[in-house]
Design a protein around this motif. Structure first.
Motif, PDB file in Angstrom:
ATOM      1  N   TRP A 173       0.831  -1.210   0.000  1.00  0.00           N
ATOM      2  CA  TRP A 173       0.000   0.000   0.000  1.00  0.00           C
ATOM      3  C   TRP A 173       0.860   1.252   0.000  1.00  0.00           C
ATOM      4  O   TRP A 173       0.491   2.264  -0.600  1.00  0.00           O
ATOM      5  N   THR A 174       1.990   1.209   0.687  1.00  0.00           N
ATOM      6  CA  THR A 174       2.908   2.353   0.705  1.00  0.00           C
ATOM      7  C   THR A 174       3.406   2.658  -0.700  1.00  0.00           C
ATOM      8  O   THR A 174       3.492   3.820  -1.113  1.00  0.00           O
ATOM      9  N   ARG A 175       3.721   1.627  -1.453  1.00  0.00           N
ATOM     10  CA  ARG A 175       4.132   1.822  -2.840  1.00  0.00           C
ATOM     11  C   ARG A 175       2.968   2.351  -3.681  1.00  0.00           C
ATOM     12  O   ARG A 175       3.159   3.190  -4.566  1.00  0.00           O
ATOM     13  N   GLY A 176       1.769   1.867  -3.386  1.00  0.00           N
ATOM     14  CA  GLY A 176       0.596   2.361  -4.096  1.00  0.00           C
ATOM     15  C   GLY A 176       0.331   3.823  -3.803  1.00  0.00           C
ATOM     16  O   GLY A 176      -0.042   4.593  -4.697  1.00  0.00           O
ATOM     17  N   PHE A 177       0.527   4.223  -2.556  1.00  0.00           N
ATOM     18  CA  PHE A 177       0.349   5.623  -2.175  1.00  0.00           C
ATOM     19  C   PHE A 177       1.318   6.505  -2.960  1.00  0.00           C
ATOM     20  O   PHE A 177       0.934   7.554  -3.492  1.00  0.00           O
ATOM     21  N   ALA A 178       2.585   6.104  -3.018  1.00  0.00           N
ATOM     22  CA  ALA A 178       3.586   6.901  -3.734  1.00  0.00           C
ATOM     23  C   ALA A 178       3.213   7.048  -5.206  1.00  0.00           C
ATOM     24  O   ALA A 178       3.332   8.131  -5.780  1.00  0.00           O
ATOM     25  N   ALA A 179       2.741   5.966  -5.805  1.00  0.00           N
ATOM     26  CA  ALA A 179       2.351   6.017  -7.211  1.00  0.00           C
ATOM     27  C   ALA A 179       1.161   6.944  -7.417  1.00  0.00           C
ATOM     28  O   ALA A 179       1.147   7.771  -8.338  1.00  0.00           O
TER      29      ALA A 179
ATOM     30  N   ALA B 167       0.199   9.408  -5.552  1.00  0.00           N
ATOM     31  CA  ALA B 167       0.529  10.789  -5.193  1.00  0.00           C
ATOM     32  C   ALA B 167       1.532  11.421  -6.136  1.00  0.00           C
ATOM     33  O   ALA B 167       1.894  12.597  -5.975  1.00  0.00           O
ATOM     34  N   GLY B 168       2.014  10.654  -7.117  1.00  0.00           N
ATOM     35  CA  GLY B 168       3.001  11.193  -8.046  1.00  0.00           C
ATOM     36  C   GLY B 168       4.374  11.364  -7.428  1.00  0.00           C
ATOM     37  O   GLY B 168       5.182  12.163  -7.916  1.00  0.00           O
ATOM     38  N   LEU B 169       4.675  10.607  -6.380  1.00  0.00           N
ATOM     39  CA  LEU B 169       5.982  10.677  -5.724  1.00  0.00           C
ATOM     40  C   LEU B 169       6.958   9.730  -6.411  1.00  0.00           C
ATOM     41  O   LEU B 169       6.546   8.848  -7.170  1.00  0.00           O
ATOM     42  N   PRO B 170       8.252   9.876  -6.157  1.00  0.00           N
ATOM     43  CA  PRO B 170       9.211   8.945  -6.740  1.00  0.00           C
ATOM     44  C   PRO B 170       8.878   7.504  -6.361  1.00  0.00           C
ATOM     45  O   PRO B 170       8.422   7.232  -5.247  1.00  0.00           O
ATOM     46  N   GLU B 171       9.106   6.603  -7.276  1.00  0.00           N
ATOM     47  CA  GLU B 171       8.801   5.187  -7.032  1.00  0.00           C
ATOM     48  C   GLU B 171       9.605   4.658  -5.852  1.00  0.00           C
ATOM     49  O   GLU B 171      10.787   4.972  -5.692  1.00  0.00           O
ATOM     50  N   ILE B 172       8.961   3.857  -5.011  1.00  0.00           N
ATOM     51  CA  ILE B 172       9.626   3.245  -3.863  1.00  0.00           C
ATOM     52  C   ILE B 172       9.816   1.762  -4.158  1.00  0.00           C
ATOM     53  O   ILE B 172       8.854   1.064  -4.501  1.00  0.00           O
ATOM     54  N   ASP B 173      11.035   1.273  -4.026  1.00  0.00           N
ATOM     55  CA  ASP B 173      11.258  -0.150  -4.272  1.00  0.00           C
ATOM     56  C   ASP B 173      10.706  -0.966  -3.113  1.00  0.00           C
ATOM     57  O   ASP B 173      10.440  -0.450  -2.018  1.00  0.00           O
ATOM     58  N   ALA B 174      10.523  -2.244  -3.342  1.00  0.00           N
ATOM     59  CA  ALA B 174       9.854  -3.111  -2.368  1.00  0.00           C
ATOM     60  C   ALA B 174      10.584  -3.149  -1.027  1.00  0.00           C
ATOM     61  O   ALA B 174       9.956  -3.111   0.036  1.00  0.00           O
TER      62      ALA B 174
ATOM     63  N   VAL C 129       0.535  17.494  14.865  1.00  0.00           N
ATOM     64  CA  VAL C 129       1.044  16.401  14.041  1.00  0.00           C
ATOM     65  C   VAL C 129       0.609  16.636  12.602  1.00  0.00           C
ATOM     66  O   VAL C 129      -0.338  17.381  12.326  1.00  0.00           O
ATOM     67  N   ARG C 130       1.314  15.981  11.700  1.00  0.00           N
ATOM     68  CA  ARG C 130       0.871  15.941  10.307  1.00  0.00           C
ATOM     69  C   ARG C 130       0.409  14.540   9.986  1.00  0.00           C
ATOM     70  O   ARG C 130       1.056  13.558  10.367  1.00  0.00           O
ATOM     71  N   ILE C 131      -0.704  14.437   9.315  1.00  0.00           N
ATOM     72  CA  ILE C 131      -1.241  13.148   8.895  1.00  0.00           C
ATOM     73  C   ILE C 131      -0.921  12.946   7.426  1.00  0.00           C
ATOM     74  O   ILE C 131      -1.073  13.857   6.606  1.00  0.00           O
ATOM     75  N   SER C 132      -0.445  11.756   7.104  1.00  0.00           N
ATOM     76  CA  SER C 132      -0.039  11.456   5.738  1.00  0.00           C
ATOM     77  C   SER C 132      -0.283   9.980   5.453  1.00  0.00           C
ATOM     78  O   SER C 132      -0.855   9.257   6.276  1.00  0.00           O
ATOM     79  N   LEU C 133       0.165   9.541   4.274  1.00  0.00           N
ATOM     80  CA  LEU C 133       0.080   8.141   3.868  1.00  0.00           C
ATOM     81  C   LEU C 133      -1.367   7.631   3.914  1.00  0.00           C
ATOM     82  O   LEU C 133      -1.613   6.480   4.265  1.00  0.00           O
ATOM     83  N   VAL C 134      -2.299   8.490   3.575  1.00  0.00           N
ATOM     84  CA  VAL C 134      -3.705   8.082   3.554  1.00  0.00           C
ATOM     85  C   VAL C 134      -3.944   7.314   2.256  1.00  0.00           C
ATOM     86  O   VAL C 134      -3.833   7.867   1.157  1.00  0.00           O
ATOM     87  N   TYR C 135      -4.274   6.039   2.392  1.00  0.00           N
ATOM     88  CA  TYR C 135      -4.391   5.193   1.201  1.00  0.00           C
ATOM     89  C   TYR C 135      -5.451   4.123   1.398  1.00  0.00           C
ATOM     90  O   TYR C 135      -5.499   3.457   2.432  1.00  0.00           O
ATOM     91  N   THR C 136      -6.289   3.983   0.377  1.00  0.00           N
ATOM     92  CA  THR C 136      -7.263   2.903   0.294  1.00  0.00           C
ATOM     93  C   THR C 136      -7.058   2.204  -1.043  1.00  0.00           C
ATOM     94  O   THR C 136      -7.004   2.876  -2.079  1.00  0.00           O
ATOM     95  N   PRO C 137      -6.935   0.880  -1.068  1.00  0.00           N
ATOM     96  CA  PRO C 137      -6.738   0.195  -2.352  1.00  0.00           C
ATOM     97  C   PRO C 137      -7.933   0.422  -3.269  1.00  0.00           C
ATOM     98  O   PRO C 137      -9.059   0.633  -2.797  1.00  0.00           O
ATOM     99  N   PRO C 138      -7.704   0.410  -4.583  1.00  0.00           N
ATOM    100  CA  PRO C 138      -8.767   0.765  -5.536  1.00  0.00           C
ATOM    101  C   PRO C 138     -10.079   0.016  -5.346  1.00  0.00           C
ATOM    102  O   PRO C 138     -11.158   0.606  -5.489  1.00  0.00           O
ATOM    103  N   ASP C 139     -10.020  -1.266  -5.004  1.00  0.00           N
ATOM    104  CA  ASP C 139     -11.262  -2.037  -4.892  1.00  0.00           C
ATOM    105  C   ASP C 139     -12.047  -1.739  -3.625  1.00  0.00           C
ATOM    106  O   ASP C 139     -13.153  -2.256  -3.432  1.00  0.00           O
TER     107      ASP C 139
END
Length: 241
Positions: A102-108, A110-117, A155-165
């Motif tokens: 999901w972290t990799r999905g969030f980066a994708a 959000a248009g952030l640099p790709e994160i390797d596994a 605090v700052r809240i980030s990494l908010v991600y829900t998988p597409p399905d």
């Protein structure tokens, strides 16, 4: 006789600048030119960002473009939202592989640099160990959010991600609302977060929760490939690219 701007940077990362008067920007660009490595990017309020970009490009003959447009939001009280099935809880080590993906999905997204596994696994494990990563569970994990950049007051809240399905079911809103409320109840005075100005959905759902706009920010990317910048002779341009 008074503070007119503040800037900070941890090389080789981007320069961060507050609102700044033109004379402060001129002084800053003059200092940066000789103290390299030159910054690859700048993060600043929109007016300061464009003022700095124009002054910096004129000083070192580089190109620049607006790489992203974001808005900072702040919340001091959570507004009630319609109930959503499930509950918010801390992420567990048993969910490492799922949340790293999901972290990799969030980066994708959000248009952030790709994160390797491997990097995603390490970051996720650190967040789980630091008790800063949360999931919304509805029989199983369906969304996540994290607390980052914790200060004494907020605090700052980030990494908010829900998988597409799992999207369009209110899970992200519930996660952010629940996490924001938990942070306020822990004694923090405010929560803040960044949104992409090009994403009206996220800007809307956070407003419903109680987040209000504070300032719009640009990330400026610099291009040092021009002859004048490349011929500085001190490696600034090469190290910044």
């Amino acid at each position: 006789s008074r503070v007119v701007a503040a800037a900070l940077r941890t090389p080789p990362h981007k320069l961060v600048l507050t609102r700044a008067e033109t004379r402060a920007v001129e002084a800053l660009t003059g200092s940066l030119r000789s103290t390299g490595p030159w910054p690859p990017e700048l993060l600043a309020p929109t007016g300061s960002a464009e003022t700095f970009a124009a002054a910096w490009s004129a000083r070192v003959a580089c190109g620049w473009r607006i790489a992203s447009r974001e808005r900072v939001h702040e919340l001091s009280e959570v507004r009630p939202i319609p109930p959503v099935p499930g509950r918010l809880r801390l992420a567990s080590a048993a969910e490492l592989d799922l949340l790293a993906a999901w972290t990799r999905g969030f980066a994708a997204d959000a248009g952030l640099p790709e994160i390797d596994a491997e990097t995603a696994r390490t970051q996720t494990l650190d967040r789980i160990a630091g008790r800063s990563l949360y999931v919304w569970e509805d029989s199983e994990p369906v969304s996540m959010a994290a607390v980052v950049e914790i200060s004494e007051r907020g605090v700052r809240i980030s990494l908010v991600y829900t998988p597409p399905d799992r999207r369009r079911q209110g899970y992200a809103s519930a996660s952010v609302a629940g996490l924001s409320q938990a942070m306020l109840e822990s004694g923090k005075r405010y929560c803040c977060l960044f949104t992409d100005l090009a994403n009206p959905t996220s800007n809307h759902i956070y407003a419903v929760i109680g987040y209000r706009p504070v300032v719009d920010m640009y990330t400026i990317a610099f291009d040092y490939s021009s002859a004048d910048a490349a011929e500085t002779g001190d490696g600034h341009a090469r190290s910044a690219r």
